[in-house]
Design a protein around this motif. Sequence first.
Motif, PDB file in Angstrom:
ATOM      1  N   THR A 125       1.383 -10.713   7.922  1.00 16.23           N
ATOM      2  CA  THR A 125       1.747 -10.039   9.177  1.00 16.23           C
ATOM      3  C   THR A 125       3.055  -9.277   9.036  1.00 16.23           C
ATOM      4  O   THR A 125       3.184  -8.124   9.469  1.00 16.23           O
ATOM      5  N   TRP A 126       4.055  -9.942   8.405  1.00 15.61           N
ATOM      6  CA  TRP A 126       5.351  -9.270   8.185  1.00 15.61           C
ATOM      7  C   TRP A 126       5.201  -8.065   7.270  1.00 15.61           C
ATOM      8  O   TRP A 126       5.840  -7.033   7.474  1.00 15.61           O
ATOM      9  N   LYS A 127       4.367  -8.204   6.260  1.00 17.80           N
ATOM     10  CA  LYS A 127       4.153  -7.097   5.323  1.00 17.80           C
ATOM     11  C   LYS A 127       3.543  -5.898   6.039  1.00 17.80           C
ATOM     12  O   LYS A 127       3.962  -4.748   5.826  1.00 17.80           O
ATOM     13  N   ASP A 128       2.596  -6.181   6.919  1.00 15.60           N
ATOM     14  CA  ASP A 128       1.997  -5.078   7.704  1.00 15.60           C
ATOM     15  C   ASP A 128       3.044  -4.448   8.612  1.00 15.60           C
ATOM     16  O   ASP A 128       3.082  -3.219   8.768  1.00 15.60           O
ATOM     17  N   TRP A 129       3.912  -5.314   9.203  1.00 13.44           N
ATOM     18  CA  TRP A 129       4.954  -4.785  10.085  1.00 13.44           C
ATOM     19  C   TRP A 129       5.945  -3.926   9.323  1.00 13.44           C
ATOM     20  O   TRP A 129       6.368  -2.870   9.788  1.00 13.44           O
ATOM     21  N   VAL A 130       6.333  -4.389   8.118  1.00 17.41           N
ATOM     22  CA  VAL A 130       7.268  -3.611   7.294  1.00 17.41           C
ATOM     23  C   VAL A 130       6.654  -2.286   6.891  1.00 17.41           C
ATOM     24  O   VAL A 130       7.323  -1.242   6.897  1.00 17.41           O
ATOM     25  N   ARG A 131       5.372  -2.321   6.527  1.00 17.58           N
ATOM     26  CA  ARG A 131       4.702  -1.067   6.161  1.00 17.58           C
ATOM     27  C   ARG A 131       4.695  -0.106   7.351  1.00 17.58           C
ATOM     28  O   ARG A 131       4.931   1.097   7.200  1.00 17.58           O
ATOM     29  N   TYR A 132       4.482  -0.682   8.519  1.00 14.97           N
ATOM     30  CA  TYR A 132       4.489   0.155   9.726  1.00 14.97           C
ATOM     31  C   TYR A 132       5.884   0.717   9.989  1.00 14.97           C
ATOM     32  O   TYR A 132       6.041   1.906  10.289  1.00 14.97           O
ATOM     33  N   ARG A 133       6.956  -0.155   9.837  1.00  9.44           N
ATOM     34  CA  ARG A 133       8.320   0.312  10.081  1.00  9.44           C
ATOM     35  C   ARG A 133       8.734   1.370   9.066  1.00  9.44           C
ATOM     36  O   ARG A 133       9.428   2.333   9.401  1.00  9.44           O
ATOM     37  N   LYS A 134       8.337   1.151   7.818  1.00 11.03           N
ATOM     38  CA  LYS A 134       8.677   2.156   6.801  1.00 11.03           C
ATOM     39  C   LYS A 134       8.020   3.486   7.101  1.00 11.03           C
ATOM     40  O   LYS A 134       8.611   4.556   6.887  1.00 11.03           O
ATOM     41  N   GLY A 135       6.805   3.405   7.569  1.00  3.05           N
ATOM     42  CA  GLY A 135       6.148   4.649   7.956  1.00  3.05           C
ATOM     43  C   GLY A 135       6.873   5.351   9.094  1.00  3.05           C
ATOM     44  O   GLY A 135       7.070   6.571   9.058  1.00  3.05           O
TER      45      GLY A 135
END
Length: 789
Positions: free
Chosen positions: A153-163
């Motif tokens: 979940t955190w990894k998906d959130w980080v990917r979203y924030r980086k985007g």
Amino acid sequence: MAAALKELDPEMRRYLRISKLPDLYEALLTGLAVVCPDDPLKFILECFDELEEVGKHELAWDLFIPDGYRPPRRIVSESNLDYIFNFDENTLPSAEMYTKAYTKYNTKLKRVCFNAWMQFHLGQMEKARLTEEKLYLAEKQYIAQKLQVNFQTWKDWVRYRKGRQAMVYQKLQHIYHIAIGRVIFDAWFNHTIDAKRQREYFERLERGEHMEEEDIFGHGSGEARDSISMLPRKVAVKIFSHLDMADIANCACVCRSWKVITQANSLWSRIDLYNVRGRVTDKVCVRLLYKARPYLIHLNLRAARFITMPTFISISECRNLQDLNMSECQILDDDLLSLVVKGCQILLYLNISHTSITDASLRSIAKYCYNLQFLSLAFCTKFSDRGLQYLASGKCNKKLEHLDLSGCLQTTPSGFKNLAQGCTNIKVIALNEFPTLNDESVMALADKCHKFRTASFLGSPLLTDEPFKKIAQFRQLVTIKVDGNHRISDASIKLIGKQCPNLEHVYLTDCSRLTDSSLKAISSCKNLTVLNLADCVRISDAGIRYLVDGGNASKIRELNLTNCIRVGDMAIVNIHKRCQHLTYSSVCLYIFQMSPSNVFCVCFCENISEAGIELLGQIHSLTSLDISGCNCGDQGLQSLGSNVKLRDVCLSECVSITDLGLQKFAQQCKEIQRLDISHCTHITDSAIKNLAFCCRMLSFLNLSGCKLVTDMSIQYLSGVCTYLLELDISGCILVSDKGMRYLRKGCKNLRNLSCMYCKGISKVAAHKMSKCIPTVNYSAEDVPIYYGY
């Protein structure tokens, strides 16, 4: 049966035993039971016949059993019938025997039951252990799965924030490019407008039209602003950070823009009032500290004489203060210091040297200063060994790394032992100006404090080789400083050079017993940077050769050979060949007193000729040089001038130097900042004129003893050298009050003036100078009079 036979006549029982009737009955019954004959009577008769043949003495319970029926191993050894028929009153079991038999039987049953219960309990424990282990593994597996889910979940959130960040960065970059484009376009537009106005202006001139005085380039309208106000705030604050408090206060009065800049928090995190110590009062301090209280970290009140209780109350309210210097504050006592440390409990650096504090102050420091790392008690003579004991048992004992006890002659070996018991993490110890310091005191410290990195024993003549051999065991030692010691020998220096490979700074001044062997040992220290061998009269060219032939020659930056009378030109040749990075840089991390001058020093070495001086001029890495008292003439000085990197040069007592040599030197070294030509008796106004007009960056100049210098030289200096901070004209008997007027008019930045033994300068003129210069040393006769604040 035994009970039935109890009533028989004793004679009958005796007869039965003698005739062995019980044995016969047992044998017959056993044979009948085993053989089971078809005709029992016939079998009994045959048994009687056999008994007559063998006799009664062979009678046994298995006599009448055939060999084929007998067991291979005899299990029953005695007959039970013997007990029945041979019954005796003495063989009957008593009540105690029954009790004992019952107890034993009961005990056996209990043991059997207990063993069975233990087996059952151990089995239950094993089941519980296995169950607990399974539960632990299950919980661990559950946590791992839960972490995996959360991590995903955190990894998906980080990917979203980086985007999102990438998208925002692109937008900001686009906006930045647009802003840059607008700036470029505005600059180009303004430039085009100015060019157009210029062209129109010249066209109108060509047509002969009348031009009134006006601002043709369009800069006359609008509000005039200085260049500093136009700079970015961060850059302007950086510029103002190089000013002292008095200058910042003056700048705040210039305009509103500068006042806003001077309100920056970073300018008030460090307050140094030493340069204005004569004007510091309670009113000034309280106002400054109240303003800077939230973000004040460094405070220097050294030698402040006009502060009292209100100032110390304000200091105690600065909760974020980490660095406090109150050395030479004569008003400081135990009560005031206790007030300060109670409020400033996160102090890391505390300097209270040259004060009248006692054991009570050290007790307060030990109680409230939890994080203290640096403590200077130099020349505090009123505390005792008990104060050091308080310090060793206090809350800061394990964090204290730097301790200065220079000049504390009242401290005894007992005090050092108490100190070493608690403060075991001391890395830097300074015991300078300690003529009573003995081996026992240093050994007490070395036995417990095993983290020494710097040890300074300047002015401690009683120390022998023993404590230095102990200090040599600390492989992390970086700096060793010894001065005025005639007992230390090559033995201890050899051990230090062998066991301390990380040595960087070595100060062995005025140690007359040291020879070239010491330099040979030190040459193994690969990181050696600074070496001071002043007044080591036994050092010769061979020792310098040992030093530069080692692997550290390229790293040596400072070398002092003052008064090493056996050092000659060969040493300079070796230095010139190997020490190509020789220079001076303030890299000394732990210096406990101000370094006199930043120089490569070969003062008063009579064997160094002018050829050696010329070789020094070819070491282009040199920035500082001291060749006082050497055989340097005009040619050698001209060779030194070829090194344009020189910033600090001392030519004191080089009597062969004339105006010609100084003129050629000044024309080449135009960036020189500090120059000492004292007692160069051939120097005249002509040389000073060339010096002033060529070397305009001079900040320190020493002309003492130059008897041919007149007011004209002072006029040259005051007219051109606007950055001059210190000037020494002591002994210049031709300088008069006229020269003082030139100085007052031209040298606005002058901070220190020395005019000792100047008979041409009146006391009134010197007094006037003291009003515009912080420090003036004046004397018309032999007794000096000091003016200054």
